[in-house]
Design an enzyme around this catalytic site. Structure first.
Site, PDB file in Angstrom:
ATOM      1  N   LYS A 187       0.820  -1.217   0.000  1.00  0.00           N
ATOM      2  CA  LYS A 187       0.000   0.000   0.000  1.00  0.00           C
ATOM      3  C   LYS A 187       0.852   1.264   0.000  1.00  0.00           C
ATOM      4  CE  LYS A 187      -4.296  -1.984   1.489  1.00  0.00           C
ATOM      5  NZ  LYS A 187      -3.847  -3.392   1.643  1.00  0.00           N
TER       6      LYS A 187
HETATM    7  C1  LIG Z   1      -4.494  -4.479   1.094  1.00  0.00           C
HETATM    8  C2  LIG Z   1      -3.710  -5.716   0.969  1.00  0.00           C
HETATM    9  C3  LIG Z   1      -4.040  -6.727   0.038  1.00  0.00           C
HETATM   10  C4  LIG Z   1      -5.257  -6.688  -0.853  1.00  0.00           C
HETATM   11  O1  LIG Z   1      -5.353  -5.532  -1.636  1.00  0.00           O
HETATM   12  P1  LIG Z   1      -6.638  -5.301  -2.538  1.00  0.00           P
HETATM   13  O2  LIG Z   1      -6.768  -3.836  -2.653  1.00  0.00           O
HETATM   14  O3  LIG Z   1      -7.762  -5.927  -1.829  1.00  0.00           O
HETATM   15  O4  LIG Z   1      -6.360  -5.928  -3.825  1.00  0.00           O
HETATM   16  C5  LIG Z   1      -3.199  -7.834  -0.039  1.00  0.00           C
HETATM   17  N1  LIG Z   1      -2.133  -7.968   0.764  1.00  0.00           N
HETATM   18  C6  LIG Z   1      -1.796  -7.033   1.672  1.00  0.00           C
HETATM   19  C7  LIG Z   1      -0.598  -7.257   2.518  1.00  0.00           C
HETATM   20  C8  LIG Z   1      -2.557  -5.875   1.808  1.00  0.00           C
HETATM   21  O5  LIG Z   1      -2.206  -4.958   2.712  1.00  0.00           O
END
Ligand SMILES: *Cc1c(COP(=O)(O)O)cnc(C)c1O
Length: 464
Positions: A110
């Site tokens: 993120k």
């Molecule tokens: C947010 C997140 C995801 C999933 O992201 P999406 O936006 O649902 O595709 C997968 N792995 C981690 C570690 C995350 O923080």
């Protein structure tokens, strides 16, 4: 490039408006007027670029209301905070490629979006003479990425609620050791659901929301998806070259349909002959896998798993896919979303399922399989997967038919030390950057599970 709503009633938005508004006024999500399809020549010109050059170049297809030099500076500033020179390196482990997206300040993918969004917001607010107060709730993981995205930024204050004593030790440290004045960690004496209910209730108080210029930075903002498109291109170029093949697959662990939607956009830009299909990997919260495999998009109860960032039932970015699936028919999407709001389910026909399966392969991965996958990768290759990444790897490996496989690694294993130690059968050494946090001072405000208490805090500390 102008932007429009997936529900058909808003169009002609600029990129800046899209970022500042987040969601369209007709209740839809905002998408570009048109997804550019790149020519062979355009694609080959991108191949030799560095990550930053590539990001800048691809952004210019979608952003036309920020001077190019400014946009370039924003991109470079955003990826300077990464520990890896390549930003998102690709490493070969066994016979799969791991696309490491976790070299940002909070060790999760993120950061790739939120480092950019923080800089972009600061830039746009300054230009427009505006200020915002961001309000959000976190169960632990995404909070720190938002905090690191906006810490120290001008004209932005962030109020992040988390459940007091209910987030992991490391997650708490990553949030509360940020001492910047514009960051407010609020530990609520309740559960994550309580935190979410408080945030929702405050956003519904429209006069309060307006008075304190409250906004969210959630995953439906187009400026969060855009930076995620870049690493599909970056990895495509590296792996297609190493394998000397034109066509490959990506396996994407997802819950909100965010990361995989970025992959869908990259696939439209690069062409199906380059990204043959995307593999959609879910944990036991399998609504998206059921959608692809059986046309069943029906909500069930959320089940807590060892890959908690994907413990989601309603995938907030799914509407964007539906929009393209129905050839950009806003009215159709509007009707479907109304049905979904009422019935908590959508059903798709055999013909539609076939069409979905031209874009995606999908599999839900159990808790046991996730642990086994971490253990096996460690035993065979000495490489430690985090539980989210392991879900993607396991799903990806179950569809092997000759295409090189790129698995997105969405978090560093250090973010989930308990699960990882359990899987590999030994304690797991934390990286120095994480270890160091244990000795830093913390700042956190503990508040009762009470909307009025949070409102009073906001009224006291919001920037106006
Ligand atoms: C947010 C997140 C995801 C999933 O992201 P999406 O936006 O649902 O595709 C997968 N792995 C981690 C570690 C995350 O923080």
């Amino acid at each position: 490039m102008k932007y429009k709503s997936t529900r058909g009633k808003v169009e002609g938005l600029s990129f800046s408006e899209t970022v500042l508004e987040g969601m369209a006024e007709d209740g839809g999500l905002i998408v570009p007027e048109e997804i550019p399809v790149l020519s062979e020549k355009e694609i080959e010109e991108l191949r030799p670029l560095s990550y930053q050059e590539l990001a800048f170049k691809l952004f210019t297809y979608f952003v036309d209301d920020i001077p190019k030099d400014d946009l370039k500076a924003l991109v470079y500033a955003s990826y300077q905070t990464f520990r890896a020179k390549e930003v998102t390196p690709v490493v070969k482990v066994g016979d799969v490629y791991i696309l490491e997206l976790f070299h940002g300040p909070t060790f999760a993918f993120k950061d790739i979006a939120l480092q950019f969004l923080g800089n972009l917001l600061e830039y746009l607010l300054e230009k427009k003479g505006l200020k915002v107060n961001i309000l959000g709730a976190t169960s632990g993981d995404t909070g720190s990425a938002a905090i690191y995205g906006v810490k120290g930024k001008k004209n932005i204050a962030l109020f992040m609620l988390h459940p007091h004593k209910r987030v992991s030790f490391i997650q708490e440290l990553m949030m509360t050791t940020v001492l910047d004045e514009n960051i407010h960690n609020l530990a609520i004496q309740g559960t994550f659901d309580d935190c979410q209910a408080i945030v929702k209730s405050i956003f519904m108080d429209l006069p309060f929301k307006k008075k304190f210029r409250l906004t969210a930075v959630n995953s439906i903002n187009w400026a969060r998806l855009l930076p995620q498109i870049i690493y599909y291109f970056y990895a495509y170029f590296r792996v297609s070259e190493l394998e000397n093949k034109k066509s490959l697959r990506f396996s994407v662990p997802t819950g909100n349909f965010g990361d995989i939607f970025a992959g869908y956009v990259a696939r439209r830009m690069l062409g199906k002959e380059r990204i043959e299909r995307l593999i959609l990997a879910t944990n036991e919260n399998d609504i998206l896998a059921r959608f692809v495999n059986a046309g069943d998009y029906s909500v069930r109860n959320v089940k807590p798993t060892i890959s908690p960032s994907m413990d989601i039932q309603v995938a907030s970015n799914f509407e964007r896919y539906l929009y393209y699936f129905y050839n950009e028919n806003g009215e159709k999407v509007r009707n479907l979303m109304q049905t979904f709001a009422k019935e908590k389910a959508l059903r798709f026909s055999e013909e539609e399922i076939k069409r979905v399966q031209e874009d995606f392969l999908a599999r839900s991965v159990s808790e046991e399989e996730t642990l086994q996958c971490i253990a096996e990768f460690y035993r065979r290759y000495g490489y430690v997967l985090d539980p989210h990444t392991a879900v993607g790897v396991k799903a990806g490996l179950s569809f092997r038919d000759g295409y090189p496989l790129v698995c997105l690694a969405t978090a560093h294993p250090a973010k989930f030390p308990e699960t990882v130690s359990k899987a590999i059968g030994q304690s797991f050494k934390l990286p120095e950057e994480v270890e160091r946090l244990k000795h830093l001072p913390q700042r956190v405000e503990v508040l009762p599970n009470d909307v009025e208490a949070v409102k009073a805090y906001l009224a006291r500390w919001a920037i106006l």
